[in-house]
Motif scaffolding. Sequence first.
Motif, PDB file in Angstrom:
ATOM      1  N   THR A  24       0.851  -1.040  -0.036  1.00 10.20           N
ATOM      2  CA  THR A  24       0.018  -0.097   0.066  1.00 10.20           C
ATOM      3  C   THR A  24       0.847   1.251   0.085  1.00 10.20           C
ATOM      4  N   ARG A  25       0.341   2.087  -0.972  1.00  9.85           N
ATOM      5  CA  ARG A  25       1.273   3.253  -0.898  1.00  9.85           C
ATOM      6  C   ARG A  25       0.483   4.565  -1.436  1.00  9.85           C
ATOM      7  N   HIS A  26       0.893   5.789  -1.601  1.00  4.71           N
ATOM      8  CA  HIS A  26       0.401   6.954  -2.033  1.00  4.71           C
ATOM      9  C   HIS A  26       0.442   6.927  -3.703  1.00  4.71           C
ATOM     10  N   VAL A  27      -0.333   7.452  -4.375  1.00  7.82           N
ATOM     11  CA  VAL A  27      -0.211   7.577  -5.797  1.00  7.82           C
ATOM     12  C   VAL A  27       0.696   8.525  -5.997  1.00  7.82           C
ATOM     13  N   LEU A  28       1.587   8.156  -7.251  1.00  9.54           N
ATOM     14  CA  LEU A  28       2.499   9.411  -7.755  1.00  9.54           C
ATOM     15  C   LEU A  28       1.463  10.425  -8.706  1.00  9.54           C
ATOM     16  N   ASP A  40      -3.405  12.570  -2.992  1.00  6.50           N
ATOM     17  CA  ASP A  40      -3.051  12.058  -1.483  1.00  6.50           C
ATOM     18  C   ASP A  40      -3.704  10.541  -1.484  1.00  6.50           C
ATOM     19  N   SER A  41      -4.491  10.215  -2.490  1.00  4.25           N
ATOM     20  CA  SER A  41      -5.166   8.895  -2.337  1.00  4.25           C
ATOM     21  C   SER A  41      -4.114   7.744  -2.432  1.00  4.25           C
ATOM     22  N   GLU A  42      -4.499   6.707  -1.451  1.00  2.00           N
ATOM     23  CA  GLU A  42      -3.827   5.397  -1.244  1.00  2.00           C
ATOM     24  C   GLU A  42      -4.123   4.396  -2.153  1.00  2.00           C
ATOM     25  N   VAL A  43      -3.228   3.689  -2.695  1.00  2.00           N
ATOM     26  CA  VAL A  43      -3.740   2.620  -3.587  1.00  2.00           C
ATOM     27  C   VAL A  43      -2.686   1.072  -3.108  1.00  2.00           C
ATOM     28  N   LEU A  44      -3.326   0.196  -3.451  1.00  2.00           N
ATOM     29  CA  LEU A  44      -2.941  -1.078  -3.343  1.00  2.00           C
ATOM     30  C   LEU A  44      -1.885  -1.302  -4.587  1.00  2.00           C
ATOM     31  N   THR A  66      -7.519   2.049  -2.321  1.00  2.00           N
ATOM     32  CA  THR A  66      -7.608   1.392  -1.153  1.00  2.00           C
ATOM     33  C   THR A  66      -9.067   1.497  -0.538  1.00  2.00           C
ATOM     34  N   TRP A  67      -9.788   2.641  -0.993  1.00  2.00           N
ATOM     35  CA  TRP A  67     -11.017   3.029  -0.482  1.00  2.00           C
ATOM     36  C   TRP A  67     -12.242   1.528  -1.112  1.00  2.00           C
ATOM     37  N   ASP A 133     -19.172   4.207 -13.227  1.00  2.00           N
ATOM     38  CA  ASP A 133     -18.081   5.373 -13.846  1.00  2.00           C
ATOM     39  C   ASP A 133     -16.930   5.231 -12.634  1.00  2.00           C
ATOM     40  N   SER A 134     -17.196   4.735 -11.853  1.00  2.00           N
ATOM     41  CA  SER A 134     -15.860   4.685 -10.592  1.00  2.00           C
ATOM     42  C   SER A 134     -14.757   3.990 -11.149  1.00  2.00           C
ATOM     43  N   VAL A 135     -13.532   4.585 -10.763  1.00  2.00           N
ATOM     44  CA  VAL A 135     -12.231   3.993 -11.027  1.00  2.00           C
ATOM     45  C   VAL A 135     -11.994   2.511 -10.417  1.00  2.00           C
ATOM     46  N   LEU A 136     -11.692   1.431 -10.915  1.00  2.00           N
ATOM     47  CA  LEU A 136     -11.575   0.251 -10.161  1.00  2.00           C
ATOM     48  C   LEU A 136     -10.125   0.127 -10.193  1.00  2.00           C
ATOM     49  N   MET A 137      -9.192   0.333 -11.114  1.00  2.00           N
ATOM     50  CA  MET A 137      -7.894  -0.074 -11.138  1.00  2.00           C
ATOM     51  C   MET A 137      -7.170   0.356 -12.480  1.00  2.00           C
ATOM     52  N   TYR A 138      -5.809   0.850 -12.185  1.00  2.00           N
ATOM     53  CA  TYR A 138      -5.048   1.445 -13.155  1.00  2.00           C
ATOM     54  C   TYR A 138      -4.001   0.199 -13.449  1.00  2.00           C
ATOM     55  N   SER A 139      -3.868  -0.111 -14.419  1.00  2.00           N
ATOM     56  CA  SER A 139      -3.063  -1.355 -14.970  1.00  2.00           C
ATOM     57  C   SER A 139      -1.978  -0.818 -16.112  1.00  2.00           C
TER      58      SER A 139
END
Length: 157
Positions: A24-28, A40-44, A66-67, A133-139
């Motif tokens: 888990t970290r903050h997005v770049l 300031d969002s956190e992501v897995l 992470t939300w 239309d919510s973001v689920l994942m960035y790959s």
Amino acid sequence: MDSITDSIRDGGKVPGMDYASRLTRHVLPEEASRMGVSGDSEVLELRRTILADGEVVAYSYDLIPTWLLPEDFNVEELDGSLFAFFSARLGIQAVRGVAEVHAIHSTHIGWGKEAAAHDLFVLLDQVHYSDDDSVLMYSRTYFIEGRYNFTIRRTRG
């Protein structure tokens, strides 16, 4: 919007997944912009090796906000298809993706004993969305050239 796991299975091969890391970290800043989320969002962050019949076909770098994850979530739950996890564990379906496709020449992609053997990839840089239309994942999935075939269907509308 099939998963890579399903497309490998549909191609008559046995899909596999090796998770190299889960953290888990903050997005770049560039990731936040691409995902359309706050800086300031956190992501897995997941790093996965994708296999077909035991052969490495791609390396994937995935970010999940992470939300979306339940309070009792344990990163070790993730051991296969992320789309299957979204559906079974979260009750969410990925219904739309916005992707860029690039040819990539690099000696710095991947990990493990086979990584150094490849330097030509097809990058599928994609943001996945749910039906609301919510973001689920960035790959960012780097397919080893010649090891995976996919079809891009374009429609008007």
